[in-house]
Design a protein around this motif. Sequence first.
Motif, PDB file in Angstrom:
ATOM      1  N   GLY A  67       0.840  -1.192   0.000  1.00 11.55           N
ATOM      2  CA  GLY A  67       0.000   0.000   0.000  1.00 11.55           C
ATOM      3  C   GLY A  67       0.873   1.240   0.000  1.00 11.55           C
ATOM      4  N   TYR A  68       0.251   2.387   0.171  1.00 11.27           N
ATOM      5  CA  TYR A  68       0.954   3.656   0.021  1.00 11.27           C
ATOM      6  C   TYR A  68       0.623   4.592   1.174  1.00 11.27           C
ATOM      7  CZ  TYR A  68       0.871   1.761  -4.716  1.00 11.27           C
ATOM      8  OH  TYR A  68       0.966   0.931  -5.804  1.00 11.27           O
ATOM      9  N   LEU A  69       1.584   5.459   1.482  1.00  9.71           N
ATOM     10  CA  LEU A  69       1.362   6.509   2.469  1.00  9.71           C
ATOM     11  C   LEU A  69       2.190   7.716   2.057  1.00  9.71           C
ATOM     12  CD1 LEU A  69      -0.012   7.032   5.305  1.00  9.71           C
ATOM     13  CD2 LEU A  69       2.227   6.555   6.286  1.00  9.71           C
ATOM     14  N   GLN A  70       1.509   8.839   1.900  1.00 15.63           N
ATOM     15  CA  GLN A  70       2.220  10.081   1.595  1.00 15.63           C
ATOM     16  C   GLN A  70       2.277  10.929   2.850  1.00 15.63           C
ATOM     17  OE1 GLN A  70       0.505  12.487  -1.513  1.00 15.63           O
ATOM     18  NE2 GLN A  70       1.922  14.191  -1.169  1.00 15.63           N
ATOM     19  N   LEU A  71       3.490  11.334   3.227  1.00 16.73           N
ATOM     20  CA  LEU A  71       3.694  12.163   4.409  1.00 16.73           C
ATOM     21  C   LEU A  71       4.268  13.517   3.994  1.00 16.73           C
ATOM     22  CD1 LEU A  71       5.315   9.606   6.896  1.00 16.73           C
ATOM     23  CD2 LEU A  71       2.946  10.398   6.862  1.00 16.73           C
ATOM     24  N   ARG A  72       3.827  14.564   4.673  1.00 22.83           N
ATOM     25  CA  ARG A  72       4.386  15.890   4.436  1.00 22.83           C
ATOM     26  C   ARG A  72       4.585  16.574   5.777  1.00 22.83           C
ATOM     27  NH1 ARG A  72      -0.256  19.563   3.862  1.00 22.83           N
ATOM     28  NH2 ARG A  72      -2.163  18.346   4.131  1.00 22.83           N
ATOM     29  N   HIS A  73       5.503  17.519   5.798  1.00 22.25           N
ATOM     30  CA  HIS A  73       5.726  18.202   7.059  1.00 22.25           C
ATOM     31  C   HIS A  73       4.560  19.139   7.338  1.00 22.25           C
ATOM     32  CE1 HIS A  73       6.876  22.004   5.156  1.00 22.25           C
ATOM     33  NE2 HIS A  73       7.675  21.318   4.364  1.00 22.25           N
ATOM     34  N   ARG A  74       4.433  19.513   8.578  1.00 26.58           N
ATOM     35  CA  ARG A  74       3.278  20.301   9.007  1.00 26.58           C
ATOM     36  C   ARG A  74       3.210  21.624   8.235  1.00 26.58           C
ATOM     37  NH1 ARG A  74       1.394  21.172  15.266  1.00 26.58           N
ATOM     38  NH2 ARG A  74      -0.635  22.115  14.807  1.00 26.58           N
ATOM     39  N   GLY A  75       2.051  21.837   7.587  1.00 27.96           N
ATOM     40  CA  GLY A  75       1.845  23.081   6.850  1.00 27.96           C
ATOM     41  C   GLY A  75       2.391  23.061   5.436  1.00 27.96           C
ATOM     42  N   GLN A  76       2.967  21.932   4.993  1.00 26.72           N
ATOM     43  CA  GLN A  76       3.509  21.871   3.633  1.00 26.72           C
ATOM     44  C   GLN A  76       2.402  22.067   2.614  1.00 26.72           C
ATOM     45  OE1 GLN A  76       5.689  18.292   2.774  1.00 26.72           O
ATOM     46  NE2 GLN A  76       5.824  18.690   0.591  1.00 26.72           N
ATOM     47  N   GLY A 132      -2.271  13.722   1.218  1.00 31.20           N
ATOM     48  CA  GLY A 132      -1.507  12.893   2.146  1.00 31.20           C
ATOM     49  C   GLY A 132      -1.732  13.303   3.584  1.00 31.20           C
ATOM     50  N   TRP A 133      -0.794  12.921   4.410  1.00 33.76           N
ATOM     51  CA  TRP A 133      -0.883  13.141   5.854  1.00 33.76           C
ATOM     52  C   TRP A 133       0.196  14.114   6.302  1.00 33.76           C
ATOM     53  CZ3 TRP A 133      -4.456  10.495   8.973  1.00 33.76           C
ATOM     54  CH2 TRP A 133      -5.155   9.447   8.366  1.00 33.76           C
ATOM     55  N   GLU A 134      -0.173  15.034   7.194  1.00 34.61           N
ATOM     56  CA  GLU A 134       0.796  15.923   7.818  1.00 34.61           C
ATOM     57  C   GLU A 134       1.385  15.251   9.061  1.00 34.61           C
ATOM     58  OE1 GLU A 134      -0.261  20.380   7.988  1.00 34.61           O
ATOM     59  OE2 GLU A 134      -2.187  19.325   8.010  1.00 34.61           O
ATOM     60  N   ASP A 135       2.702  15.343   9.209  1.00 35.79           N
ATOM     61  CA  ASP A 135       3.375  14.860  10.407  1.00 35.79           C
ATOM     62  C   ASP A 135       3.336  15.980  11.446  1.00 35.79           C
ATOM     63  OD1 ASP A 135       5.006  13.893  12.366  1.00 35.79           O
ATOM     64  OD2 ASP A 135       6.818  13.784  11.136  1.00 35.79           O
ATOM     65  N   LEU A 136       2.379  15.906  12.370  1.00 37.26           N
ATOM     66  CA  LEU A 136       2.195  16.988  13.335  1.00 37.26           C
ATOM     67  C   LEU A 136       3.279  17.004  14.405  1.00 37.26           C
ATOM     68  CD1 LEU A 136      -1.679  16.966  13.863  1.00 37.26           C
ATOM     69  CD2 LEU A 136      -0.314  18.271  12.228  1.00 37.26           C
ATOM     70  N   THR A 137       3.946  15.875  14.619  1.00 37.89           N
ATOM     71  CA  THR A 137       4.968  15.803  15.663  1.00 37.89           C
ATOM     72  C   THR A 137       6.368  16.100  15.144  1.00 37.89           C
ATOM     73  OG1 THR A 137       5.205  13.431  15.267  1.00 37.89           O
ATOM     74  CG2 THR A 137       3.638  14.101  16.969  1.00 37.89           C
ATOM     75  N   GLY A 138       6.529  16.086  13.826  1.00 41.65           N
ATOM     76  CA  GLY A 138       7.854  16.333  13.264  1.00 41.65           C
ATOM     77  C   GLY A 138       8.828  15.201  13.461  1.00 41.65           C
ATOM     78  N   GLN A 139       8.337  14.001  13.759  1.00 38.86           N
ATOM     79  CA  GLN A 139       9.235  12.880  14.014  1.00 38.86           C
ATOM     80  C   GLN A 139       9.725  12.202  12.748  1.00 38.86           C
ATOM     81  OE1 GLN A 139       6.451  11.005  17.102  1.00 38.86           O
ATOM     82  NE2 GLN A 139       8.469  10.381  17.820  1.00 38.86           N
ATOM     83  N   LEU A 140       8.959  12.307  11.662  1.00 39.53           N
ATOM     84  CA  LEU A 140       9.260  11.521  10.478  1.00 39.53           C
ATOM     85  C   LEU A 140       9.726  12.348   9.290  1.00 39.53           C
ATOM     86  CD1 LEU A 140       6.212   9.077  10.558  1.00 39.53           C
ATOM     87  CD2 LEU A 140       8.520   8.647  11.370  1.00 39.53           C
ATOM     88  N   VAL A 141       9.152  13.518   9.092  1.00 38.71           N
ATOM     89  CA  VAL A 141       9.248  14.151   7.789  1.00 38.71           C
ATOM     90  C   VAL A 141      10.319  15.225   7.615  1.00 38.71           C
ATOM     91  CG1 VAL A 141       7.959  15.566   6.125  1.00 38.71           C
ATOM     92  CG2 VAL A 141       6.875  13.609   7.203  1.00 38.71           C
ATOM     93  N   PRO A 142      10.572  16.127   8.552  1.00 36.66           N
ATOM     94  CA  PRO A 142      11.297  17.353   8.227  1.00 36.66           C
ATOM     95  C   PRO A 142      12.583  17.184   7.436  1.00 36.66           C
ATOM     96  CG  PRO A 142      10.456  17.481  10.440  1.00 36.66           C
ATOM     97  CD  PRO A 142      10.163  16.096   9.964  1.00 36.66           C
ATOM     98  N   GLU A 143      13.421  16.205   7.797  1.00 34.40           N
ATOM     99  CA  GLU A 143      14.695  16.078   7.100  1.00 34.40           C
ATOM    100  C   GLU A 143      14.540  15.469   5.711  1.00 34.40           C
ATOM    101  OE1 GLU A 143      17.459  13.972   9.443  1.00 34.40           O
ATOM    102  OE2 GLU A 143      17.455  15.393  11.106  1.00 34.40           O
TER     103      GLU A 143
END
Length: 544
Positions: free
Chosen positions: A479-488, A493-504
């Motif tokens: 399956g698939y999952l699209q992640l973006r940083h908060r406010g991107q 997709g899904w926003e990473d509200l905690t900043g644990q996965l996406v920013p870098e």
Amino acid sequence: MTASAKKVRVTNDEKIVSIEQGRLPAHADVVIVGFGPAGAALANLLGRYGIDTLVLDKAEDILPMPRAIALDNEALRILQMAGLAEDAFEKIAIPRVRLQSPYAGEFGRVNTAGCLDGHPKLVTFYQPELERALRRSLAGYPNVRTVVSAEMTDFIDQGHHVVLQLAVAGGAPQTLTCRYLVAADGAGSTIRTRLGIAFGGDTYQQDWLIVDARNVRAPINDIEFTCDPDRPVPHMTAPGGRERWEFMLKPGETREQVLQPAFIRDLLKPWANADDLEIERTAVYRFHARVAESFSKGNVFMVGDAAHITPPFVGQGMVAGLRDVANLGWKLAWVLQGRAAPAILGSYDRERRPHARAMIDLARAMGLLIKPVNPAAGAFSSQLVKNLRRLPPVRPLFDELKIKPRNRFKEGLFMPRVRHPRLDRGNHLPQAWLRGADGQGAWSDDAMGEQLTLIGFGVDPQRLLSPAQRAAWEVAGGGYLQLRHRGQAGGSGWEDLTGQLVPELAPVGWAAVVRPDRVIVHDGPADRIDRLVGESLALLAGRG
């Protein structure tokens, strides 16, 4: 199989259905022998994966006594993956673990407050409640059947399947077959013994008296270890107004002597008046530290105490069994559903056994602190730890439990690591709190579900795949999952509200393949996503 008029008890959780013995299944894809926490958790995972599963247990019901008492954030995350709601059973979050001695006072303090991966770092619980929650959950899976008061008396692994002989209470012997047999039948596993698999390790020489009680008037809030060589005492709180004490027996004290109410009353005097308590359980145990020389042989696999026994000093006994089933369950499912080659099952032993052994070694080391062999050793070890904790580089090893072995694999079902990784292949992807395009929140594990997941960090992974690779990926249960940083910008997709996965990763466009047990298989730049998926599929096909 000949029909019989006699009845057996077949249960999904607490709902008992009487059926004729002749209607017991002649075959199941997976048979699990043992309906304790590890077996029940595996049955739930296989239920979620849609695997035809049969669970056997010789006991008629759950043992209504406290036994295992501690779970960490990894165990709670696995129970989440198995489908248990957060409130499925009662837990108490433990803010700290304290070590004290008559020589150095409080010489150690482990900070267990807060959360990791969306769960408390450490909780205590009441085992019968957890077992009932796991059995209730099974009622939602028609592909999982459970039979109690039934004992497996023999089995033969014939290569393409396993033949089992069963003795069912009040009925004639039964025969059935399965593709894979899983031993969740405890430390005295008859399956492991019949396979001839060595169970190497040690048995501690000291006996311990376990006292579980309710109605404690002033319960403690944490876990404390009194590390006195004269009589070390672990002491902890648990749900339902419960507390547990573990007293090491002194030389010359007998089981019969220490189980007497008067003896127990004297032991409890520093903490409580035994006459005010409801004593739920007293038992004398001798702890073990053992690991099977292999966690599998042919079509038979071992999980939980059948594969390893951990001394209780770091609370990892049940946790290790849950790690086993999370690792094994999806692999059995993918092979049975034709999504992966049987060769991937060999990675279960390669991944799990080294970590199980490392946790046992940590428990042994902790045991030396808790039960020093003599006053001199106790004074030395407690003062040494107290002094080491004053050193800033060393303090996190104790206070934040950085000394605990990471559940990170050296080898197994993942692509080789690279020198400067963005993601740590063979390690578990952290769990983050996400927000969907509809504004609803969810944990990332729930957003991924039970599938292999191709994650796009800052990009849509599905659109980047060629049609051929997309089709191959989906056939393999992807399956698939699209992640973006908060406010991107973009809004999909899904926003990473905690900043644990996406920013870098989001700014450069990155992709990763993550297994159903949340282990990172592969990662790389998003513009090489076809290659990334192709190499991951080759691993599943046994060509890696």
